[in-house]
Design a protein around this motif. Structure first.
Motif, PDB file in Angstrom:
ATOM      1  N   THR A   1      39.916  45.516  36.737  1.00  0.00           N
ATOM      2  CA  THR A   1      41.013  46.439  37.490  1.00  0.00           C
ATOM      3  C   THR A   1      41.558  45.785  38.479  1.00  0.00           C
ATOM      4  OG1 THR A   1      41.105  48.650  38.458  1.00  0.00           O
ATOM      5  CG2 THR A   1      39.252  47.261  38.766  1.00  0.00           C
ATOM      6  N   TYR A   2      42.894  46.363  38.638  1.00  0.00           N
ATOM      7  CA  TYR A   2      43.400  45.889  40.058  1.00  0.00           C
ATOM      8  C   TYR A   2      43.338  46.949  40.975  1.00  0.00           C
ATOM      9  CZ  TYR A   2      45.792  42.163  37.750  1.00  0.00           C
ATOM     10  OH  TYR A   2      46.007  40.752  37.334  1.00  0.00           O
ATOM     11  N   ILE A   3      43.372  46.730  42.318  1.00  0.00           N
ATOM     12  CA  ILE A   3      43.095  47.685  43.305  1.00  0.00           C
ATOM     13  C   ILE A   3      44.102  47.361  44.309  1.00  0.00           C
ATOM     14  CG2 ILE A   3      40.625  48.094  43.015  1.00  0.00           C
ATOM     15  CD1 ILE A   3      39.992  46.027  44.797  1.00  0.00           C
ATOM     16  N   ILE A  34      44.586  52.593  43.393  1.00  0.00           N
ATOM     17  CA  ILE A  34      44.770  52.720  41.836  1.00  0.00           C
ATOM     18  C   ILE A  34      43.265  53.411  41.401  1.00  0.00           C
ATOM     19  CG2 ILE A  34      44.470  51.176  40.084  1.00  0.00           C
ATOM     20  CD1 ILE A  34      46.110  49.147  41.671  1.00  0.00           C
ATOM     21  N   HIS A  35      43.482  54.220  40.380  1.00  0.00           N
ATOM     22  CA  HIS A  35      42.243  54.630  39.659  1.00  0.00           C
ATOM     23  C   HIS A  35      41.570  53.659  38.771  1.00  0.00           C
ATOM     24  CE1 HIS A  35      39.314  56.961  37.841  1.00  0.00           C
ATOM     25  NE2 HIS A  35      39.644  58.012  38.051  1.00  0.00           N
ATOM     26  N   PRO A  36      40.464  52.982  39.095  1.00  0.00           N
ATOM     27  CA  PRO A  36      39.837  51.710  38.518  1.00  0.00           C
ATOM     28  C   PRO A  36      39.576  52.063  37.103  1.00  0.00           C
ATOM     29  CG  PRO A  36      38.883  51.968  40.679  1.00  0.00           C
ATOM     30  CD  PRO A  36      39.715  53.468  40.405  1.00  0.00           C
ATOM     31  N   ASP A  57      40.447  43.022  41.034  1.00  0.00           N
ATOM     32  CA  ASP A  57      39.030  43.250  41.839  1.00  0.00           C
ATOM     33  C   ASP A  57      38.091  41.877  41.605  1.00  0.00           C
ATOM     34  OD1 ASP A  57      38.255  43.704  39.126  1.00  0.00           O
ATOM     35  OD2 ASP A  57      36.676  45.145  39.974  1.00  0.00           O
ATOM     36  N   THR A  58      38.488  40.919  40.826  1.00  0.00           N
ATOM     37  CA  THR A  58      37.854  39.694  40.841  1.00  0.00           C
ATOM     38  C   THR A  58      37.721  38.923  41.873  1.00  0.00           C
ATOM     39  OG1 THR A  58      39.468  38.848  39.537  1.00  0.00           O
ATOM     40  CG2 THR A  58      37.702  39.809  37.992  1.00  0.00           C
ATOM     41  N   GLU A  59      38.712  39.014  42.932  1.00  0.00           N
ATOM     42  CA  GLU A  59      38.659  38.544  43.998  1.00  0.00           C
ATOM     43  C   GLU A  59      37.714  38.655  44.823  1.00  0.00           C
ATOM     44  OE1 GLU A  59      42.285  38.304  46.709  1.00  0.00           O
ATOM     45  OE2 GLU A  59      43.489  37.382  44.912  1.00  0.00           O
ATOM     46  N   PRO A  60      37.062  37.513  45.530  1.00  0.00           N
ATOM     47  CA  PRO A  60      35.926  37.723  46.331  1.00  0.00           C
ATOM     48  C   PRO A  60      36.249  38.606  47.632  1.00  0.00           C
ATOM     49  CG  PRO A  60      36.424  35.473  46.284  1.00  0.00           C
ATOM     50  CD  PRO A  60      37.536  36.140  45.431  1.00  0.00           C
ATOM     51  N   GLY A  61      35.359  39.375  47.879  1.00  0.00           N
ATOM     52  CA  GLY A  61      35.545  39.884  49.209  1.00  0.00           C
ATOM     53  C   GLY A  61      36.036  41.557  49.345  1.00  0.00           C
ATOM     54  N   LEU A  62      36.413  41.864  47.844  1.00  0.00           N
ATOM     55  CA  LEU A  62      37.037  43.255  47.812  1.00  0.00           C
ATOM     56  C   LEU A  62      36.299  44.347  47.463  1.00  0.00           C
ATOM     57  CD1 LEU A  62      40.436  41.827  46.220  1.00  0.00           C
ATOM     58  CD2 LEU A  62      39.958  42.604  48.657  1.00  0.00           C
ATOM     59  N   ASP A  63      34.941  44.235  47.757  1.00  0.00           N
ATOM     60  CA  ASP A  63      33.968  45.363  47.383  1.00  0.00           C
ATOM     61  C   ASP A  63      34.223  46.810  47.957  1.00  0.00           C
ATOM     62  OD1 ASP A  63      32.804  43.657  45.692  1.00  0.00           O
ATOM     63  OD2 ASP A  63      30.909  43.702  46.755  1.00  0.00           O
ATOM     64  N   HIS A  64      34.671  46.509  49.365  1.00  0.00           N
ATOM     65  CA  HIS A  64      34.965  47.558  50.121  1.00  0.00           C
ATOM     66  C   HIS A  64      36.187  48.300  49.787  1.00  0.00           C
ATOM     67  CE1 HIS A  64      35.680  49.866  53.772  1.00  0.00           C
ATOM     68  NE2 HIS A  64      36.854  49.249  54.305  1.00  0.00           N
TER      69      HIS A  64
END
Ligand code: SF4
Ligand code: F3S
Length: 104
Positions: A1-3, A34-36, A57-64
């Motif tokens: 997903t994108y966020i 965005i609704h994942p 959301d595959t980019e690192p550090g975006l869990d938050h």
């Protein structure tokens, strides 16, 4: 997903909304999410954001930020059309750490 991530806050340009084929953006007072589960990963919104706030959301550090998108997409209303950016959009664009500054 994108966020949607930090730099959307207090800019809210909404160019992203216009191009999303599945209308999966949700609107808060100061930023969008965005609704994942609804995002089909097409990627067309990412280059449209003038604030470069949309990321995979595959980019690192975006869990938050994945958590924030997931939570607010369930309570904020759906937005399906472009609106005027927030009045302070230009001066807020690029200000670091907006979430910490304005939401905690
Ligand atoms: Fe919509 Fe595609 Fe962006 Fe997902 S990646 S939010 S489906 S435009
Ligand atoms: Fe925000 Fe960029 Fe969309 S600033 S509203 S994610 S175009």
């Amino acid at each position: 997903t994108y966020i949607v991530t930090d730099n959307c806050i207090r800019c809210k340009y909404t160019d992203c909304v216009e191009v999303c084929p599945v209308d999966c953006f949700y609107e808060g007072e100061n930023f969008l999410v965005i609704h994942p589960d609804e995002c089909i990963d097409c990627g067309v919104c990412e280059p449209e954001c003038p604030a470069e706030a949309i990321k995979p959301d595959t980019e690192p550090g975006l869990d938050h930020w994945l958590k924030i998108n997931t939570e607010f997409a369930q309570i904020w209303p759906n937005i399906t059309g472009k609106r005027d950016p927030l009045p302070e959009a230009k001066e807020m664009d690029g200000v670091p750490g907006k979430f910490e500054k304005y939401f905690s």
